[in-house]
Design an enzyme around this catalytic site. Structure first.
Site, PDB file in Angstrom:
ATOM      1  N   GLY A  79       0.826  -1.200   0.000  1.00  0.00           N
ATOM      2  CA  GLY A  79       0.000   0.000   0.000  1.00  0.00           C
ATOM      3  C   GLY A  79       0.861   1.250   0.000  1.00  0.00           C
ATOM      4  O   GLY A  79       2.074   1.194   0.259  1.00  0.00           O
ATOM      5  N   GLY A 127       0.406  -5.396   0.388  1.00  0.00           N
ATOM      6  CA  GLY A 127      -0.788  -5.368  -0.439  1.00  0.00           C
ATOM      7  C   GLY A 127      -0.673  -6.205  -1.700  1.00  0.00           C
ATOM      8  O   GLY A 127      -1.679  -6.691  -2.223  1.00  0.00           O
ATOM      9  N   GLU A 150       5.425  -5.815   7.329  1.00  0.00           N
ATOM     10  CA  GLU A 150       4.744  -4.727   8.044  1.00  0.00           C
ATOM     11  C   GLU A 150       5.339  -4.409   9.407  1.00  0.00           C
ATOM     12  O   GLU A 150       5.248  -3.253   9.867  1.00  0.00           O
ATOM     13  CB  GLU A 150       3.256  -5.052   8.180  1.00  0.00           C
ATOM     14  N   ASP A 158      -1.248  -7.502   7.422  1.00  0.00           N
ATOM     15  CA  ASP A 158      -2.693  -7.424   7.196  1.00  0.00           C
ATOM     16  C   ASP A 158      -3.040  -8.005   5.823  1.00  0.00           C
ATOM     17  O   ASP A 158      -2.400  -8.942   5.379  1.00  0.00           O
ATOM     18  CB  ASP A 158      -3.185  -5.979   7.383  1.00  0.00           C
TER      19      ASP A 158
END
Length: 373
Positions: A79, A127, A150, A158
């Site tokens: 992301g 992502g 992350e 996530d």
């Protein structure tokens, strides 16, 4: 009047769509940012997949990342974390929309009724894993580098990371989640994070066949890939599996660190411990709790848990005190690589601090992802 197969997109060229016969082809087209996802891209991807799911003319979907001329490939590096930093400080509601819509897109991909094929060339992180792990066919090459890094920015893995990492054999999922270690094609296939290996030299012809060759059925699209499948490289992590399981099966992060640091003659253990000591102690503990909880969850429930966790990452404390905002500042904004974490050592993190990240934010029927099965 039926909707067009190529709906109007809103990401100003950051997502490109083509139709060739029965095939819908998506290109992530933000190459200079390693095809990192913006909110507009997430919305365009969702629109395309929903449109093609409802169109009998489309029998299969392929997704790939645009290349950077003269530079290594990247499917998708994750992301847009600079956007996260700016939006958190500004109190921008688009930040919440980003995660809600990204996680819904990840769920859509995992449950897509038509063959969805991901060409995972080069960097596939964060992502990018969310866009590829639900694919029916995950295609890797010798340049593929997969990771959920992350914890390096004070976040947790996530986009369904708790779900797919917890399904890795033994305690490899905890190792990958806590360290953010990047793996290649052989390891990915061995761990169930990839399906087939195709030499990078075959990718241009494969993409050309998707764009301009006859694609008359879903079976033909899949066969186009399978005709180019080669023997995957060896899995590098196998020689470490026993050590990974011994250390990362332990009940908490301080125990894992103590176990690694007790192996004074093991270079791998020393390097792994040193990596963990650089991460946010709080978010390491949160990540370990996430993986352990996720092992007993379905994807929808796990994504709902992640959505509450990420809300807490940005709202449990003011933006200036958020581990995630601080981690992004250090890595991508000021680039001083010296994050000021809330705790100096994992041994200082309390159970109450960890559990706060799992506290419900919404009533079940009010959850933004309530509709995910």
């Amino acid at each position: 009047m039926k909707p067009p197969l190529l709906p109007e997109l809103q990401s100003a060229g950051q997502v490109l769509a083509e139709v060739n016969g029965c095939l819908g082809l998506i290109t992530l087209n933000r190459a200079q940012a390693l095809n990192a996802l913006s909110l507009a891209m997430i919305r365009d991807l969702t629109l395309l997949l929903q449109t093609w799911a409802a169109a009998p003319e489309i029998e299969a979907v392929v997704i790939l990342g645009a290349a950077r001329e003269g530079k290594p490939a990247a499917f998708c590096a994750g992301g847009d974390i600079r956007f996260f930093h700016q939006a958190a400080h500004a109190g921008d509601a688009a930040l919440a929309a980003f995660f809600t819509e990204e996680y819904a897109l990840n769920h859509l991909i995992h449950h897509y009724k038509k063959p969805y094929i991901a060409l995972m060339d080069g960097v596939v992180m964060g992502g990018g894993m969310g866009l590829s792990q639900g694919a029916k066919l995950r295609v890797l090459n010798e340049h593929s580098r997969l990771a959920m890094p992350e914890t390096n920015i004070g976040l947790f893995p996530d986009v369904g990371g708790g779900y797919f990492l917890s399904q890795c054999p033994g305690h490899v999922g905890e190792w990958l989640a806590l360290t953010g270690h990047a793996i290649g094609a052989g390891d990915a296939i061995e761990l169930g994070l990839g399906d087939v290996f195709v030499q990078s030299s075959s990718f241009p012809a494969l993409i050309e066949a998707f764009r301009h060759g006859q694609q008359s059925s879903a079976e033909h699209v899949v066969a186009t890939v399978m005709d180019k499948v080669d023997l995957a490289p060896a899995a590098d992590h196998l020689k470490l599996r026993a050590r990974i399981d011994r250390h990362f099966a332990l009940p908490d992060v301080p125990s894992i660190l103590a176990s690694l640091e007790a192996e004074r003659d093991d270079e791998w253990a020393a390097h792994t411990a040193a990596t963990l000591r650089k991460r946010s102690p709080l978010m390491l503990a949160v990540t370990l709790e996430q993986l352990r909880r996720a092992r007993g969850m379905g994807l929808g429930a796990e994504l709902r848990m992640e959505r509450e966790m990420v809300h807490h990452c940005f709202h449990l404390r003011p933006a200036a005190e958020s581990e995630t905002v601080e981690g992004i500042r250090a890595l991508a904004v000021d680039k001083d690589h010296a994050p000021r974490w809330r705790h100096a050592r994992s041994e200082d993190v309390t159970a109450a601090e960890v559990q706060a990240f799992f506290a419900p934010v919404w009533a079940a029927d009010q959850h933004p992802l309530a509709g995910l099965n």
